[in-house]
Scaffold this motif. Sequence first.
Motif: not given
Length: 623
Positions: A449, A399, A452, A402, A447
Motif C-alpha cells: 500500500e 510502499g 503504508k 499499484e 502486497k
Amino acid sequence: MEREKRKKDDISLYFEDKEFIANTYVMKCFTVTMGIYVTAFVLNVLNIFIIDAGVMRQGFFPSLVIYLLTFFMTKTVSLSNPKVKYVLFFSLILVLTTMGVSITYHVVLGALLPFLCATLYSSRGVMRYVYTLTVLSTILIVYGGYYYGLCDANMALLTTGRMKDYVDNGQFVLTQVNTNPHISLLLFFVIPRCLIYIAYMEVCSSIFKVVSGSLEKAKLTEELEKAKTEAENANRAKSQFLAKMSHEIRTPLNAVLGMNEMILQESETKNIQEYASDVKNSSMMLLNIINDILDSSKIESGRMELVPVDYELGGILNDLYNMIAFKAQERKLELVFDIDTAMPRGFHGDDKRIRQVLLNLLTNAVKYTNKGTVTLHLSYKALGEYGALRFSVIDTGIGIREEDIGKIYDEFQRFDMSRNRHVEGTGLGMNIARQFLKLMGSELKIKSEYGKGSEFSFELIQKVVNTKPLGDFRRKSGLPEEKKNFDFTAPEVKILVVDDNRMNIKVFQGILKHTRMQISEAISGMECLELLEQQEFDLVFLDHMMPGMDGIETLHRMQEKKLCEHTPVIMCTANAILGDREKYLAEGCQDFLTKPIMPEQLDKMLRQYLPDKLVPVKEETRL
Ligand code: ADP
C-alpha cells in the motif's frame, strides 16, 4: 549441414501428414477415371462404339500404362518422400509438353492432377474440386472424342470445315441430339478444355503456394537461425565480458579489502578505524553489485543451478538477523523475527539461494522504510516427510504504487526516484529473488500500500532432515557474540600461496600476520611445483587465473607428480562467473575461495583444512 537436415525433416513431416489423404484420393480418382476408359474399351470391343485405331494407340494404351504406373506408385512409393513429388511434377510437365493435345493429355491430367494436388496441397476441398473437374472433362472428351474425333484432331477441329467433314462422314450418333458443329465444339472441346485448364491452374497455384510457402519458411528459418547465432554470439561475448570485468574488478578489490582489513586490525586510532570501516562497507557494496550483475547474467543464460544440501535453518536465520539488525539499528527501525520455534531444525535444499532471497527482501524492507518495523514471519506446515515453510517480510515503509508492482521484476527498474535517490540499489535484486524462487518451485507474492508498507511472501516445500524443534535460533546457533577471526597462533603451520599478483600475496600475508604461520609465496605455477618438490606444506592456496600455466593445469601437474597427496589445495579465483564450486572440486582441489578474500571465509578454511592439533576448530565449523 544441420540446417539442411532440419529443412528436410520439415518437408518429410509435411508430406507424412498428407500421405493418408493423398493415397485415398488418388485411388478414388484412379478407379473412377479408369472405369470410364474400361467401359469405353469394352463398348469398343463389343462393336457398339467404333474407336479409331489411332485414338486407341495414342490415347487408350498410353493412358493405361500411366494409370498402372500411378497405381503402382501409390502402392509402393511413400508420398512422404519429397522426391516423389518432384518426379510427378516433372513427368507431368514432360507429358504436357511432348504429348500435346492427344487424348493422353487428358488422361494424364485426370490421373496426375489430383495426385499432385494431394501430394502438394493439404486441402481436401481442392482435391475434390480438381478431381471433379478432371473426371468431368475426361467423360466429355472421351464421349466427344469417340463420337466426333475431337480429341484425336481437336486442333484441326478448330476449323468448322473439318468438323463438317466428320459430320459428313456420318460417324456421329449424336446427330439427333445436336448437329450444330459449334455446339459440339463447345461441348466436347472448349468446355472440357476449360475444365482441365481450371484444374491445371488450381494445381499450379497449389504448387506455387507450397513452393513459395516453403521458400518463405526456409527463408524465415534461415533468418531465425542467423538471428539466433548472432544472439548466442552476443550473449557469449557478454558473458566473457562479464567474467573478465568481474576478474578485473575483483582483483583490485581484493587488495583494497585486504589492506583495509590490515588497517582495521592494526590501527589503534579511532578515527582511522572508522574510515577503514567505511572503506570496508563501500567495498562490500561494490562487491554486492558485481555479484548481482553476475547472478542475473547467469540466470539469463540459464546457467544458474540449484545446489541442494542438508542445512540448519537456525544458521540462516541467525546470519540474516546479524546482517540486518545492524542496518535496522542504523535507521532506527525495529527488527522482529517472528519464527515458529516448534518447526523442525534441518532441511534439504539450496540454503545459499534461500539466504540470498531473504537477504534481498530484508535489505529492501530496511532500505525503503523510514520509520517503524521490519518483520520476518516464518510459519510451518508439516507435509509428511516434507514441510511447507512460509516466509513473509513485512515493513511499514514507503510502499509501492499499484501500477508499479507489476514492473518490480524488470531489471534495473527502480521507482519513486525522487524519494529514493539517496537509496543505494541497482534494480536487480527483485528479479534475482524471483528467479531463484522460480528455480525452487516457488513464487514471490507482493502486497503493498503506497505510503503504508509492503509485504513480500513466498512458500517453500523442503524435505525435513532433522526433526528436532528449531527452538530459539539465536541462542541455538550460538553465534551472535562476535568471535574474532584468526584468534590463534600456529607458527609451525606452513602455507604456500601461489598468485601472479604480488599484491594478493601481500594481502594473504597481512591477514594472516597474527597467526604467525610460515607463508611461502610462488608467483607462477612453475615456481609452485618447484617449491612443492623441495618441501611439504600443510595447505596450498592456488590462484586460478595465472599467465602461462594456470591454476587448474598446475593442480594437474601436482597430481601427476604426486606432490599434493597429503596437502589440501584451495583454488582461489577472482573469476566468480566461472567459479562454480563443483567445477573446481571435480578438477581435484579440496575447496575454492573467491576473491576478494573475506577474512571470515579464510579463517573458516584454515580451521577446516589444517590439522586440529595445529589450529583450533570454531564451534560453528564443526556443525
Ligand atoms: P534495488 O536495488 O533498487 O533495491 P530491487 O530489484 O531490489 O532493486 O527493487 C526494485 C525496486 O522495487 C526498488 O528500487 C524499489 O523502488 C522497489 N522496492 C523493492 N522493495 C521495496 C519495499 N520493501 N518497499 C518499497 N519499495 C520497494
